[in-house]
Enzyme design. Structure first.
Site, PDB file in Angstrom:
ATOM      1  N   ASP A  77     -61.462  24.286   2.475  1.00  0.00           N
ATOM      2  CA  ASP A  77     -60.991  23.225   3.332  1.00  0.00           C
ATOM      3  C   ASP A  77     -59.490  23.404   3.473  1.00  0.00           C
ATOM      4  OD1 ASP A  77     -61.233  20.179   4.302  1.00  0.00           O
ATOM      5  OD2 ASP A  77     -59.456  20.387   3.043  1.00  0.00           O
ATOM      6  N   HIS A 102     -66.587  21.246  18.393  1.00  0.00           N
ATOM      7  CA  HIS A 102     -67.545  20.446  17.613  1.00  0.00           C
ATOM      8  C   HIS A 102     -68.958  20.666  18.116  1.00  0.00           C
ATOM      9  CE1 HIS A 102     -63.725  18.076  17.492  1.00  0.00           C
ATOM     10  NE2 HIS A 102     -63.939  18.327  16.232  1.00  0.00           N
TER      11      HIS A 102
END
Ligand code: GLN
Ligand code: ZN
Length: 765
Positions: free
Chosen positions: A502, A705
């Site tokens: 991340d 996305h």
């Protein structure tokens, strides 16, 4: 007796059950029935957990398979026509609106190709909601009755709940007009939407719900007059309808005071205020409450993981009781607990001293209950003593204080936060050095994080492969990504970030002053969850964090390679921050650590460096005023401290995403090139605003996305639109954001089409 309440509980499951099953459903590995059953199980567990903890007012309809605002859009039929023409089942319509859908025709079904609706940050949090999108042809009507079904589901378990709904004013105001109806002001639809609110509320009452939590968080924003006025219209209309449950008008994330006149005297049963974020509003809140109304005191933080300070909270709640009486006061979480991890007990690796400072959603249940008991006169002395000891241990711990960091921070001045020359001079040098074509193409940093990458990372974490083996694996991934980009023909390359779990956690793990969870997941959007690291003390960088990978990547190619870092504000915003020093101090500490990293990259020959600040917009204080201008100043200063130690011919990039960015807010960062999420922005006026941005810019051309692949023609059309108002010599060609959540196939196709489109424009200009 003072009651306790919770405004919402995380719905992802203690071990990310929702994610795993939702993604399995999308991949066609499980059926809808199975996914629905998982949802039901999670809801049941959550309700029972709250019941067992002794919470008096337990929420329902806080569950969602994607997003609670999107659920409402589906419930009220705010579904643009492009999603309804494929005869999809409702669950698939919901997912198509949330993430787009592209599917080939089969013998029994039509081909589907539709983009997702716009997704935006939920106020100043890292949660994203799917923006309601209205058009002149929107016809409000009820599609099903999810809130009622979930209320009844809890009831069948013997648990009485209080359903949650986003209220009409906030729902409309958080929406936007569809591309075919740009002149439409959503708030003008109020009179039309109230009948469906009335209908669903009536159904809830018929099912037995006595009270409904109606969320109007827009009350913490600066509202135009017609929106302020809408509260009166909305709630007086609802009060006139017969047979509705009581409404608790719920606000959170900030200060309601500037909008008090909009809600004064509203015929509702009570109000909820967030006193964690704004304790100063207590007196005004108390003055607002009539003797027939209740005040829900949001005192247990729904946005952070620090243990509640019981002594302080009890004193605070007592002030409310003194004025309103115990029966009219409820002790509550400040907001939904959606923004906190599920259960601290699942953290097995945290240092015991530090762990004792934290409280996750499950622990916060006990907190509201304990505070309610304490102010009701019950004996909870053992809990109070343990709490006081934990608060004291944190305050006095060596883990929090580092004198060397404090000293370095005190020395920050203008020379540390200014590039050597202004942009035009830097640009000339950079042009000479990199010799890029017009419409230079690049990506935002990450490439698909495949299963293989996750497996190898896990093996390394568990000690099943050695550091050398892992490094070799990462290098082979980097090489793959570099070759791929050369093949596709991109101009400025990236290493792909395969080594990063991340973008914040990766750096946090290498910085002193941070703590980590192993299971502290929080929903960011849809099935994407993050595990924010926790800033526990003063922050510093013991050694270089990203240089090795970037240097290796640059060694593989003659094209410029971007070093890739996460900016100070984003590191701060996507961590759980300290609540004992200011955000500014934490941000500047991070900026010093990053400055060393930027300088190290340059010294190692990586001279295009991107410092991502996707969270800069969400950190913007919700209201205009001093707090906001101060924020903009320290946020920009932090970025410049991190990036201005470099030469003029080193090109500093930055990247922003997810939200309605104001170009004026990023000028002060003085980055040479910025890339911005933009593919869902249709308003030509907004595009125009960016044309005044002085430095170079890439307005994102496709939605990352969504697995959907835009065609070359689509890219050409989109760039063509932008070129109507945008100077060609300042424009970069790139996607909206990083590609880590995408698959390789769609990544290859999309980027190929994007590069081909850029070539079309190179020939034109
Ligand atoms: N460089 C990061 C990536 O590409 C940026 C991610 C973000 O902005 N959220 O993944
Ligand atoms: Zn991004």
């Amino acid at each position: 007796m003072v009651e306790s309440s919770v405004l919402g509980f995380p719905r992802i499951g203690a071990f990310r059950e929702l994610k795993k099953n939702t993604e399995a459903y999308w991949a066609g590995k499980i059926g809808a029935d199975q996914l629905l059953a998982v949802g039901k199980e999670i809801r049941e567990k959550n309700w029972k957990l709250q019941k067992e903890a002794g919470v008096d007012i337990i929420p329902s309809n806080d569950f969602s398979f994607y997003d609670q605002v999107l659920d409402l859009s589906v419930l009220f039929n705010v579904i643009p026509e492009r999603y309804t023409k494929f005869d999809l089942p409702q669950l698939d319509v919901l997912f198509a609106m949330g993430r787009g859908l592209q599917r080939k025709a089969t013998e029994t079904t039509k081909a589907v190709d539709v983009t997702a609706l716009e997704m935006v940050k939920w106020f100043d949090s890292n949660y994203h909601y799917v923006r309601p999108t209205f058009s002149h042809s929107t016809e409000f009507k009820l599609n099903g009755q999810k809130p009622v079904d979930e209320y009844l589901e809890a009831k069948a378990l013997g648990i009485e709940t209080r359903p949650v709904l986003v209220g009409p004013v906030s729902y409309l105001y958080l929406g936007k007009p569809d591309k075919d109806s740009l002149d439409l002001k959503p708030i003008s639809l109020l009179e039309k939407i109230l009948p469906v609110y009335t209908e669903i509320l009536k159904k809830l009452a018929e099912a037995g719900a006595k009270e409904v939590q109606i969320d109007e968080p827009t009350l913490v924003l600066d509202l135009p007059e017609e929106v302020q006025a809408a509260f009166k219209t909305a709630y007086e209309t609802l009060a006139k309808a017969e047979g509705l449950p009581k409404l608790i008008l719920t606000t959170y994330f900030g200060d309601v005071r500037p909008n008090l006149s909009a809600i004064k005297g509203l015929p509702v049963a009570g109000f909820h205020f967030d006193f964690v974020r704004c304790p100063e509003q207590l007196d005004d809140a108390l003055a607002l409450i009539s003797d027939k109304q209740t005040l829900s005191v949001g005192i247990v933080d729904g946005r952070n993981i620090w243990k509640n300070d019981y002594a302080q909270s009890i004193e605070f709640v007592k002030k409310a009781i003194e004025k309103l009486g115990a029966d009219n006061v409820v002790v509550s979480t400040s907001s939904s607990l959606l923004h906190t991890p599920v259960d601290l007990e699942n953290e097995k690796k945290l240092d015991a001293e530090i762990k004792n400072w934290f409280s996750f959603a499950t622990q916060k249940l006990a907190e509201v209950v304990t505070i309610a008991k304490a102010v009701s006169g019950e004996d909870v002395s053992a809990a109070l003593e343990a709490n006081a000891a934990a608060i004291k241990s944190r305050k006095e711990s060596d883990l929090t204080n580092d004198e060397a960091v404090k000293a370095r921070l005190a020395k920050i001045d203008k020379s540390l936060s200014t590039r050597k020359s202004p942009f035009p001079e830097r640009l000339a040098q950079q042009k000479a050095k990199y010799n890029l074509p017009l419409f230079p193409t690049t990506t935002i940093g990450s490439f698909p994080q495949t299963k293989d990458i996750r497996i190898n990372r896990n093996k390394f974490v568990k000690g099943e492969i050695t550091a050398e083996q892992y490094e070799q694996f990462i290098n082979s991934e980097i090489e793959k990504v570099v070759r791929f980009q050369e093949e596709v023909g991109l101009d400025v390359l990236v290493h792909g970030e395969p080594e990063r779990n991340d973008m914040v956690q990766y750096f946090g793990e290498q910085l002193k002053g941070y703590a980590f969870t192993t299971n502290g997941w929080v929903q960011s959007y849809g099935s994407r969850y993050v595990r924010p690291p926790i800033i526990v003390g003063d922050v510093s960088r013991p050694k270089a964090m990203s240089v090795k990978e970037s240097v290796y990547a640059q060694s593989l190619t003659k094209k410029p390679m971007k070093g890739m870092l996460t900016g100070p504000v984003t590191c701060l915003r996507w961590s759980f921050p300290r609540n004992d020093v200011s955000q500014k101090v934490q941000s500047l500490q991070l900026s010093l650590a990053l400055r060393d990293e930027v300088n190290d990259l340059e010294a190692a020959g990586v001279t295009v460096i991107q410092v991502d600040e996707p969270a800069i917009r969400e950190g913007l204080p919700l209201r205009a005023g001093k707090e906001r201008s101060d924020y903009l100043e320290w946020a920009a200063e932090s970025f410049r401290v991190a990036t201005s130690g470099v030469r003029d011919d080193t090109q500093i990039h930055s990247h922003f995403c997810y939200s309605d960015l104001d170009p004026n807010h990023i000028k002060a960062l003085d980055a040479d090139v910025v890339s911005i999420e933009f593919s869902k922005k249709d308003d030509p006026k907004y595009i125009q605003e960016f044309s005044n941005y002085p430095n170079h810019i890439g307005l994102g051309l496709f939605d990352i996305h969504s697995p959907r692949i835009p065609s070359k023609e689509e890219f050409v059309a989109r760039i063509g639109e932008i070129m109507k108002v945008y100077p060609a010599d300042k424009f970069w060609v790139n996607p909206d954001c990083g590609l880590k959540t995408r698959g390789w196939e769609e990544t290859r196709a999309s980027l190929t089409n994007m590069v081909e489109a850029a070539k079309v424009f190179r020939e034109k200009y």
